[in-house]
Design a protein around this motif. Sequence first.
Motif, PDB file in Angstrom:
ATOM      1  N   ARG A   1       0.839  -1.196   0.000  1.00  0.00           N
ATOM      2  CA  ARG A   1       0.000   0.000   0.000  1.00  0.00           C
ATOM      3  C   ARG A   1       0.878   1.251   0.000  1.00  0.00           C
ATOM      4  NH1 ARG A   1      -5.472  -0.279   1.268  1.00  0.00           N
ATOM      5  NH2 ARG A   1      -6.225  -2.383   1.744  1.00  0.00           N
TER       6      ARG A   1
ATOM      7  N   PRO B   1       1.610   6.837  -6.524  1.00  0.00           N
ATOM      8  CA  PRO B   1       1.577   5.709  -7.451  1.00  0.00           C
ATOM      9  C   PRO B   1       2.735   5.741  -8.443  1.00  0.00           C
ATOM     10  CG  PRO B   1      -0.624   6.578  -7.164  1.00  0.00           C
ATOM     11  CD  PRO B   1       0.309   7.537  -6.478  1.00  0.00           C
TER      12      PRO B   1
ATOM     13  N   PHE C   1       0.215  -5.696 -11.289  1.00  0.00           N
ATOM     14  CA  PHE C   1       0.985  -4.558 -10.793  1.00  0.00           C
ATOM     15  C   PHE C   1       2.292  -4.374 -11.557  1.00  0.00           C
ATOM     16  CE2 PHE C   1      -1.834  -5.794  -7.391  1.00  0.00           C
ATOM     17  CZ  PHE C   1      -2.319  -4.584  -6.951  1.00  0.00           C
TER      18      PHE C   1
ATOM     19  N   ARG D   1      -4.018  -0.152  -8.333  1.00  0.00           N
ATOM     20  CA  ARG D   1      -3.759  -0.036  -6.899  1.00  0.00           C
ATOM     21  C   ARG D   1      -5.012   0.420  -6.162  1.00  0.00           C
ATOM     22  NH1 ARG D   1      -1.258  -2.455  -3.067  1.00  0.00           N
ATOM     23  NH2 ARG D   1      -3.343  -2.292  -2.203  1.00  0.00           N
TER      24      ARG D   1
END
Length: 252
Positions: A139, A145, A219, A246
């Motif tokens: 996280r 990001p 990802f 995400r």
Amino acid sequence: MPDIRLIPCLADNYAVLLKEGETVVLIDAPEAAPIQAVLEKEDWRLTHILITHKHDDHIAGIPALAKAYRPEITGPAAEASSIPGLSKTVREGDTVTVGPFTADVYDTPGHTKGHIVFHFPKEKLLFSGDTMFALGCGRLFEDTPAAMWNSLKKLRALPDDTTVYCGHEYTLSNARFALSVDPDNPALKTRAAEIEQLRASGKPTVPFNLGLEKKTSPFLRADEAAVAEGVGKAGAKPEIVFTEVRERKNRA
């Protein structure tokens, strides 16, 4: 290859011990008791600790282990003030030599701003902390990001035959999420079924192969059309796609 022990800690953390000769290296220290139990069972003396980042579930075991074994402790320079007992600090471009082992250090901001990982090229091992999980990533507690996407691209560039040890057993939920955004990926379907079987049997999904990760983790594949389409961002820049992946995982 070194002797390697994967040690479950806390609810879902992992620590790892590497041993070759008289050198015994611990990667991350979530809690002391299960680590000491392995050391005592094997009659090993801890000589070094490598820390990936400052979160308590990766460092809480340091004081007790330091008192018992007096190891050399190496961690990220950017988070040195938050990690007890460091002997040395490192950042990207540094190498860490511990006995017969040599690791390259990479800065991987995203989960925390100062997160680092350790890549042992000779042994083909990567200790990714909470930057890369099997079919997931950490996280974004402290960074953007874009920062995490750039960090993951660094790790994606490592050789396919790299074996990855990450900091948590999150793989089952990650696999189910990955299928929700990339449902037509045959390699992912096969891997997800294997993960279901492993967890049903109480077995770990760590370590994992980086080459397979590159083929199956959304990802790591935010610059591929299938993932962009899967999150409704066809034609968008990879950073935008990664952000959406995400955010969807955060809500899953």
